[in-house]
Each structure stands twice: as C-alpha cells, then as structure tokens.
Write a protein that holds these residues in place. Structure first.
Motif, PDB file in Angstrom:
ATOM      1  N   LEU A  37       0.835  -1.194   0.000  1.00  0.00           N
ATOM      2  CA  LEU A  37       0.000   0.000   0.000  1.00  0.00           C
ATOM      3  C   LEU A  37       0.876   1.252   0.000  1.00  0.00           C
ATOM      4  O   LEU A  37       0.660   2.177  -0.795  1.00  0.00           O
ATOM      5  N   LEU A  38       1.884   1.293   0.861  1.00  0.00           N
ATOM      6  CA  LEU A  38       2.754   2.462   0.941  1.00  0.00           C
ATOM      7  C   LEU A  38       3.593   2.623  -0.326  1.00  0.00           C
ATOM      8  O   LEU A  38       3.839   3.756  -0.769  1.00  0.00           O
ATOM      9  N   ALA A  39       4.019   1.510  -0.919  1.00  0.00           N
ATOM     10  CA  ALA A  39       4.779   1.579  -2.171  1.00  0.00           C
ATOM     11  C   ALA A  39       3.909   2.133  -3.299  1.00  0.00           C
ATOM     12  O   ALA A  39       4.356   2.983  -4.082  1.00  0.00           O
ATOM     13  N   LEU A  40       2.662   1.671  -3.374  1.00  0.00           N
ATOM     14  CA  LEU A  40       1.751   2.158  -4.409  1.00  0.00           C
ATOM     15  C   LEU A  40       1.422   3.626  -4.196  1.00  0.00           C
ATOM     16  O   LEU A  40       1.313   4.405  -5.154  1.00  0.00           O
ATOM     17  N   ARG A  41       1.279   4.027  -2.948  1.00  0.00           N
ATOM     18  CA  ARG A  41       1.013   5.442  -2.653  1.00  0.00           C
ATOM     19  C   ARG A  41       2.183   6.305  -3.111  1.00  0.00           C
ATOM     20  O   ARG A  41       1.990   7.405  -3.648  1.00  0.00           O
ATOM     21  N   SER A  42       3.406   5.800  -2.923  1.00  0.00           N
ATOM     22  CA  SER A  42       4.579   6.574  -3.368  1.00  0.00           C
ATOM     23  C   SER A  42       4.636   6.673  -4.893  1.00  0.00           C
ATOM     24  O   SER A  42       5.291   7.557  -5.431  1.00  0.00           O
ATOM     25  N   GLU A  43       3.918   5.768  -5.574  1.00  0.00           N
ATOM     26  CA  GLU A  43       3.798   5.831  -7.034  1.00  0.00           C
ATOM     27  C   GLU A  43       2.587   6.663  -7.453  1.00  0.00           C
ATOM     28  O   GLU A  43       2.138   6.593  -8.588  1.00  0.00           O
ATOM     29  N   ARG A  44       2.049   7.425  -6.500  1.00  0.00           N
ATOM     30  CA  ARG A  44       0.968   8.385  -6.724  1.00  0.00           C
ATOM     31  C   ARG A  44      -0.412   7.760  -6.913  1.00  0.00           C
ATOM     32  O   ARG A  44      -1.291   8.359  -7.542  1.00  0.00           O
ATOM     33  N   TRP A  45      -0.635   6.554  -6.383  1.00  0.00           N
ATOM     34  CA  TRP A  45      -1.982   6.003  -6.373  1.00  0.00           C
ATOM     35  C   TRP A  45      -2.822   6.868  -5.435  1.00  0.00           C
ATOM     36  O   TRP A  45      -2.349   7.320  -4.397  1.00  0.00           O
TER      37      TRP A  45
END
Length: 80
Positions: A31-39
C-alpha cells in the motif's frame, strides 16, 4: 496453539498479529509503495478492501506505525 507475536513498548500486539488487523504487514508495505507511485486513496481503498479513512491514516503514519520492541508468546483458543 501458541504463537509468537511482535509487541510495542506497552506490550501490546502490533502489525498483522493484532487481532483487529485487516491488512497483513506485506499489504501495508505494498500500500505504501503504491502510494509513493501516486496512487490515490480511493484507488488504494478499492484494491485493499478497506475504508478511505483507513488508507489515509496508514499513509499519514497514524495507524500501523509501531515498531516491535519485543516478542511474546500468545496462547490462542478456538472460538465455538
């Protein structure tokens, strides 16, 4: 059945070993990795099946931000 779980400085279970955890530790990392990819929060909410406020609290570090300081054994009992 006895398991070993991570606990915080107060001795409380943390992470996916907490009985109310809806996401695994691996899910949190993703979740945090995807958020850092601007999800967006909304896209993450749909992907992980949790509320938008839950996603926001995790991303802001208000939930699931404890560090394990120790481990303890916990005896699990079956619910009937």
């Amino acid at each position: 059945l006895t398991i070993t779980v991570a606990v915080n400085e107060r001795g409380r279970r943390i992470g996916d070993s907490h009985p109310n955890a809806k996401l695994s530790d691996r899910d949190i990392e993703l979740l945090l990795a995807l958020r850092s990819e601007r999800w967006t929060y909304d896209a993450l909410r749909i992907k992980f099946g949790v509320s938008k406020s839950c996603v926001a609290q995790i991303c802001r570090g208000e939930k699931r931000n404890h560090t394990a300081v120790a481990f303890k054994s916990v005896h699990l009992t079956r619910k009937r």
